[in-house]
Design a protein around this motif. Structure first.
Motif, short mmCIF file in Angstrom:
data_model
loop_
_atom_site.label_atom_id
_atom_site.label_comp_id
_atom_site.label_asym_id
_atom_site.label_seq_id
_atom_site.Cartn_x
_atom_site.Cartn_y
_atom_site.Cartn_z
N TRP A 101 12.40 37.66 43.51
CA TRP A 101 11.79 36.35 43.78
C TRP A 101 12.52 35.60 44.88
N GLU A 102 13.84 35.44 44.71
CA GLU A 102 14.62 34.63 45.67
C GLU A 102 14.83 35.35 47.00
N ASN A 103 14.41 36.61 47.07
CA ASN A 103 14.50 37.35 48.33
C ASN A 103 13.13 37.50 49.02
N THR A 104 12.19 36.62 48.66
CA THR A 104 10.87 36.64 49.30
C THR A 104 10.53 35.22 49.78
N ARG A 105 9.34 35.07 50.39
CA ARG A 105 8.91 33.75 50.85
C ARG A 105 8.39 32.95 49.64
N ILE A 106 9.21 32.00 49.21
CA ILE A 106 8.85 31.14 48.08
C ILE A 106 8.99 29.69 48.51
N PRO A 107 8.36 28.74 47.80
CA PRO A 107 7.44 28.97 46.67
C PRO A 107 6.08 29.45 47.16
N PRO A 108 5.27 29.99 46.23
CA PRO A 108 3.91 30.39 46.58
C PRO A 108 3.10 29.18 47.08
N THR A 109 2.13 29.45 47.95
CA THR A 109 1.25 28.38 48.43
C THR A 109 0.33 27.93 47.29
N LYS A 110 -0.36 26.81 47.53
CA LYS A 110 -1.32 26.32 46.52
C LYS A 110 -2.39 27.36 46.23
N THR A 111 -2.88 28.01 47.30
CA THR A 111 -3.91 29.05 47.12
C THR A 111 -3.37 30.20 46.28
N GLU A 112 -2.12 30.59 46.56
CA GLU A 112 -1.52 31.68 45.79
C GLU A 112 -1.37 31.28 44.31
N MET A 113 -1.00 30.03 44.09
CA MET A 113 -0.84 29.56 42.71
C MET A 113 -2.17 29.59 41.96
N THR A 114 -3.25 29.16 42.63
CA THR A 114 -4.53 29.11 41.90
C THR A 114 -5.17 30.50 41.76
N THR B 181 -1.54 26.64 31.94
CA THR B 181 -2.12 25.63 32.85
C THR B 181 -1.04 24.72 33.43
N ASP B 182 0.08 24.55 32.73
CA ASP B 182 1.16 23.71 33.23
C ASP B 182 1.77 24.34 34.50
N ALA B 183 1.81 23.56 35.59
CA ALA B 183 2.24 24.11 36.90
C ALA B 183 3.69 24.61 36.86
N ASP B 184 4.57 23.85 36.21
CA ASP B 184 5.97 24.26 36.16
C ASP B 184 6.16 25.54 35.34
N GLU B 185 5.48 25.60 34.22
CA GLU B 185 5.59 26.80 33.38
C GLU B 185 5.02 28.02 34.11
N LYS B 186 3.95 27.81 34.86
CA LYS B 186 3.32 28.90 35.61
C LYS B 186 4.27 29.43 36.69
N MET B 187 4.90 28.50 37.41
CA MET B 187 5.85 28.89 38.46
C MET B 187 7.02 29.65 37.85
N TRP B 188 7.52 29.14 36.72
CA TRP B 188 8.63 29.80 36.00
C TRP B 188 8.23 31.22 35.60
N ALA B 189 7.01 31.36 35.09
CA ALA B 189 6.54 32.67 34.65
C ALA B 189 6.35 33.63 35.84
N MET B 190 5.87 33.10 36.97
CA MET B 190 5.68 33.95 38.16
C MET B 190 7.02 34.46 38.67
N GLU B 191 8.03 33.60 38.59
CA GLU B 191 9.38 34.04 38.99
C GLU B 191 9.86 35.17 38.08
N LYS B 192 9.69 34.97 36.78
CA LYS B 192 10.14 35.96 35.80
C LYS B 192 9.40 37.28 36.00
N ILE B 193 8.10 37.20 36.27
CA ILE B 193 7.30 38.42 36.42
C ILE B 193 7.69 39.17 37.70
#
Lengths: 265, 265
Positions: free
Chosen positions: A164-177, A143-155
Motif C-alpha cells: 500500500w505505502e509503496n504505491t500511489r495513494i490515497p485512491p481517487t474518489k472514482t477509485e473509492m466508489t 459504507t463508512d469512508a474511513d473504514e473502507k480506506m482502512w480495509a483497502m489498505e489491509k487488502i
C-alpha cells in the motif's frame, strides 16, 4: 493459553467437524483467523438468486481484523472483509441494504492451505496434509469512508506486505466508489487440520513384502513465490526490498509450515 | 481447432463471466477440464439441509473423465468424479437415490490456480494472475463396482501419477464399501483466466515521478513440491522414481505456467 481456555466459535451442527473431528477439528479463534489471514485466495459461496439450485461461488481476496480494535490479536473476535466490485453479482446482492429483519447476505467462506501429499501403503489411506477453515457469516457493504480506506489498505497489504505505502495513494474518489468492500459478521466457523505421516492399517503394516516395495511418507507442498518479473512499463531498475523480503519470507514460512505439518515443531 | 469451433458448455446467466468477461471468460471444454484436472484441491458447495441459509462447502479431491469413453480427450464431454466418505454430510445427501423427478444433488465446484501477484502503480490495479473454473452439476453416488474401482484408481493417481499401481491393490471389500465416489453430471461451467502484466491507468503511466519510484510487475506463484519425507514406518531405502519424477515434473510445469501467465508462450 490452554486449548480449553482459548476463545472459540460456537459449535453448531453446520460447523461441527464430523469425520476425524476429534483429532482434526478446531473451533478456536486463533487457529481459524490465522488460516484465513495467511491464504491468498478465499472461496466464497452464497445462495444463488431466483431459486437457482446451485450456490454461487467466487474466488475472492479477504482478511480478518477488527476496525473498532485495530490492534486486536488473532485470539479476539474479528470481522472478515472481502474485496469485490460493485458490478459483480455478489456485490449487487450485498448492496441491497438489509431491512431490520435481515442481517445481510449469508456467505460461506473457505480458506485452504495444502501442506503435503500423504502416500500410504494402500490407496484408501492416501490423504493430504492441510489446514482448512470454513466460516459462516452475514455480509453487508462497508459504507463508512474511513473504514473502507482502512480495509483497502489491509487488502492491498494482504497481497504483499507493505505494498500500500509503496504505491500511489490515497485512491481517487472514482477509485473509492468503484471498489466495494464487504464486511462479514462471522457467526460460526471451524477449522480442520491434518498433520503427520500416513496412518496405515495394522494388517498392511505386518505385510513385510508389501512394505519392502512400497515407499510411504509425505511430499511437502507449499505456495512458491518466484523471481519477480518487471513489467515492460516498469521504470525502477532494482526490485525493491519490500518485494524481495516478502518473497524470501513467504518461501521460508511456506516450506517450514509444510515440514512442521509432517514432523511437528 | 479455432476457439469458435471448440466444443463449449452452454452460456447461461449463472455461469456467464460478467466482469472482464470479454478477455477473461472461457466456456470451452478443454480450458475448463484442464483446470480441474491439474488442481490438487477442489472446493465443493451445495445447498445446506434444513433451510440453513449458508451453503455447505467442503474441500475435496476429484477429476474429470468419461467412463464410457475412457480415452476421451479434454475436448470431449466429461463427468466430474469426487472422492468422499459415506459418513460425511455431502455423501449422506448424495446417497439418497434421486427420484424420477430429481437429477441428483446440485453441486457447485470451484478449481483455482494462483499464477502470480500483479503489482501495479495503484492499489486498485493490483490483481492476481489466475486460472479459475466454476462448474455446476448434479451428483449421484457411483454404484457400479467396476466404475467405482476405475474412479478410485483415477483419484489415487490424481494425487500423484502412477501411485495406484505402486500400492497394495486392489482395495479390500471393506475399503471399497467405506469409500464413496460421487459422479457429477456437469450441466454448465465457465473458466476465468487473468494473464499478463498490471494494467495501469493512462494518467498514472504519465506520472513519471510515480513511475520512477514504484516497481511494477508480477511475482509468479505456483504449488511447490518439496523433498519427500519418509515415514518412520517406511522400509524402502530410496525414494522411488514414480515419486521423484512427479515432483520434478510438477515443479517444472508449475513454474513454467506461472511464467507463461506473465509473458505468454
Amino acid at each position: 493459553m490452554s486449548d480449553s481456555e482459548a476463545p472459540t466459535y460456537p459449535k453448531l451442527p453446520r460447523n461441527t467437524v464430523n469425520r476425524y473431528g476429534k483429532p482434526r477439528g478446531k473451533y478456536d479463534y486463533e487457529s481459524i483467523h490465522k488460516i484465513v489471514n495467511t491464504v491468498q485466495v478465499l472461496h466464497v459461496s452464497f445462495p444463488a438468486p431466483n431459486s437457482d439450485p446451485f450456490p454461487a461461488m467466487i474466488p475472492m481476496l479477504g482478511f480478518m481484523a477488527s476496525y473498532s480494535d485495530q490492534n486486536a490479536p488473532l485470539t479476539e473476535p474479528l470481522d472478515l472483509y472481502l474485496h469485490g466490485y460493485i458490478s459483480s453479482r455478489l456485490m449487487k446482492l450485498g448492496s441491497t441494504s438489509p431491512s431490520d429483519e435481515e442481517e445481510g447476505l449469508p456467505l460461506t467462506i473457505a480458506a485452504t492451505h495444502l501442506d503435503g501429499l500423504v502416500l500410504a501403503l494402500t490407496p484408501n489411506h492416501h490423504s493430504y496434509n492441510y489446514r482448512s477453515a470454513i466460516l459462516h457469516g452475514y455480509a453487508t457493504p462497508v459504507t463508512d469512508a474511513d473504514e473502507k480506506m482502512w480495509a483497502m489498505e489491509k487488502i492491498t497489504n494482504g497481497v504483499l506486505d507493505h505494498r500500500w505505502e509503496n504505491t500511489r495513494i490515497p485512491p481517487t474518489k472514482t477509485e473509492m466508489t468503484s471498489t466495494q468492500i464487504l464486511k462479514v459478521n462471522v457467526v460460526d466457523a471451524s477449522a480442520k487440520v491434518r498433520t503427520g505421516y500416513p496412518g496405515d492399517d495394522r494388517a498392511d503394516l505386518k505385510n513385510e513384502e508389501l512394505r519392502a516395495k512400497t515407499w510411504i511418507g509425505v511430499v511437502p507442498t507449499f505456495l512458491k513465490y518466484g523471481e519477480p518479473v518487471a513489467s515492460p512499463e516498469n521504470r525502477v531498475a532494482k526490485v525493491p526490498e519490500h518485494i524481495t523480503s516478502y518473497v524470501k519470507k513467504e518461501n521460508e514460512v511456506g516450506e517450514k509450515n509444510a515440514l512442521i505439518a509432517v514432523k511437528g515443531e
